[in-house]
Design an enzyme around this catalytic site. Structure first.
Site, PDB file in Angstrom:
ATOM      1  N   LEU A  15       0.867  -1.178   0.000  1.00 14.80           N
ATOM      2  CA  LEU A  15       0.000   0.000   0.000  1.00 14.80           C
ATOM      3  C   LEU A  15       0.907   1.232   0.000  1.00 14.80           C
ATOM      4  O   LEU A  15       1.266   1.758   1.056  1.00 14.80           O
ATOM      5  CB  LEU A  15      -0.925  -0.017   1.217  1.00 14.80           C
ATOM      6  CG  LEU A  15      -2.097  -0.990   1.150  1.00 14.80           C
ATOM      7  CD1 LEU A  15      -2.927  -0.909   2.419  1.00 14.80           C
ATOM      8  CD2 LEU A  15      -2.972  -0.724  -0.073  1.00 14.80           C
ATOM      9  N   HIS A  16       1.259   1.675  -1.193  1.00 14.72           N
ATOM     10  CA  HIS A  16       2.257   2.741  -1.328  1.00 14.72           C
ATOM     11  C   HIS A  16       1.779   4.063  -0.736  1.00 14.72           C
ATOM     12  O   HIS A  16       2.424   4.647   0.139  1.00 14.72           O
ATOM     13  CB  HIS A  16       2.589   2.952  -2.818  1.00 14.72           C
ATOM     14  CG  HIS A  16       3.062   1.740  -3.526  1.00 14.72           C
ATOM     15  ND1 HIS A  16       4.317   1.214  -3.348  1.00 14.72           N
ATOM     16  CD2 HIS A  16       2.441   0.948  -4.441  1.00 14.72           C
ATOM     17  CE1 HIS A  16       4.463   0.146  -4.123  1.00 14.72           C
ATOM     18  NE2 HIS A  16       3.342  -0.028  -4.788  1.00 14.72           N
ATOM     19  N   ASP A  17       0.677   4.579  -1.252  1.00 10.72           N
ATOM     20  CA  ASP A  17       0.290   5.958  -0.977  1.00 10.72           C
ATOM     21  C   ASP A  17      -0.097   6.239   0.477  1.00 10.72           C
ATOM     22  O   ASP A  17       0.189   7.338   0.978  1.00 10.72           O
ATOM     23  CB  ASP A  17      -0.845   6.383  -1.912  1.00 10.72           C
ATOM     24  CG  ASP A  17      -0.389   6.439  -3.368  1.00 10.72           C
ATOM     25  OD1 ASP A  17       0.807   6.670  -3.597  1.00 10.72           O
ATOM     26  OD2 ASP A  17      -1.227   6.240  -4.264  1.00 10.72           O
TER      27      ASP A  17
END
Length: 326
Positions: A249-251
């Site tokens: 989950l990058h953001d």
């Protein structure tokens, strides 16, 4: 470790999220809306994961899911500063938010272009009071800084998800997606003189989802079910690509850094963006070992506490299902 937010210890930090939703963008926006430490002034929307008409509709859908139809959502740039738009439907699905069917949003975008909203808000609010959270291509921000150079000095900081060093690229061998879509915009931001915090793939690839976390989310209510469905859809691409059990989950990492910077560790370095290389266009050039005389211009995060991050996410996102909207 990451420094605490300066000057805002006893009040909510005012932020604007610049975004191209995207399942993980959606989770980041929901995390911001669920966090009393943050005062989200609005969303500025850019083309990226999918074209602008879709990222805009997705942003409106997310706001309605969170019961925040009052939040200003401004449409911004529909293409990079140079060249054609690159999108990522192969990762996010045709809509950019594949995974669960949600109602077509009834709320309308706020009037005015995203770039104008950025310029006007940064000039109106006290200098140093607004953080820009950039979790898509940097076209809107670069355009605003070019149009109104004075605003760069008025930004508290820019916290951005983008780039990579040891992890290299995820869309080309050298380039991470957000930087690859608009390298010229990214180069302008890193040269702007603004304080920058970078959440690159080096850190965000450690923010892996798990079956337990997804199952817990699914039980909390409508927001949790949506998040669980988005992450389940999103996982299939990264599991096939990297052979991992979950997907990063990058953001949300960019938002989480503002809430609990102690979950992250990094180092101040010089960061430049390659805009001309035949094979390396969009590459994040990180002088980690200080082998050049270029001054540091960013806090580059390389590690995070995954368990702490997911405790934060689970707790905050569940609160959106428990608590009525303001």
């Amino acid at each position: 470790r990451g420094a605490a937010s300066k000057g805002f210890a006893n009040m909510a930090q005012k932020i604007i999220i610049d975004t191209d939703p995207g399942q993980d963008d959606a989770v980041a926006i929901l995390l911001a809306l669920a966090s009393p430490e943050l005062d989200l002034l609005g969303l500025t929307i850019v083309a990226g994961n999918v074209p602008l008409d879709r990222t805009l509709q997705n942003a409106l859908t997310i706001c309605e899911l969170a019961r925040r139809p009052d939040l200003p959502v401004h449409a911004g740039c529909d293409r990079p500063l140079r060249g054609a738009l690159v999108t990522a439907e192969h990762v996010h699905g045709a809509s950019g938010l594949d995974g669960i069917e949600l109602p077509v949003p009834r709320m309308l975008p706020a009037p005015g272009h995203a770039v104008d909203f950025l310029v006007e808000t940064l000039r109106r609010e006290p200098a140093g009071s607004i953080t820009l959270v950039a979790i898509g291509p940097l076209t809107n921000l670069a355009t605003a800084f070019e149009r109104a150079p004075d605003i760069a000095a008025r930004v508290a900081r820019i916290v951005l998800m983008g780039g990579a060093w040891s992890e290299l690229g995820n869309v080309t061998p050298a380039a991470e997606f957000n930087i690859h879509v608009d390298p010229e915009a990214a180069a302008r931001i890193f040269a702007s003189g603004a304080e920058i915090v970078v959440l690159p793939l080096d850190a965000t690839h450690k923010a892996l989802t798990s079956r337990d976390c997804t199952a817990t989310m699914r039980e909390t209510g409508p927001v949790g079910r949506a998040v669980a469905s988005w992450t389940s859809f999103y996982e299939r691409f990264d599991q096939a690509k990297y052979g991992r059990e979950g997907a990063p989950l990058h953001d949300p990492c960019a938002v989480a850094w503002l809430i609990q910077p102690e979950l992250f560790s990094g180092h101040r370095v010089n960061v430049e963006i390659e805009t001309e290389g035949r094979f390396t266009r969009g590459m994040t050039v990180v002088d980690w070992w200080a082998v050049t005389d270029r001054p540091s211009n960013a806090l580059f995060i390389r590690d995070l506490d995954r368990d702490g991050l997911f405790r934060l996410l689970s707790t905050r996102l569940a609160s959106l299902d428990r608590n009525p909207a303001p």
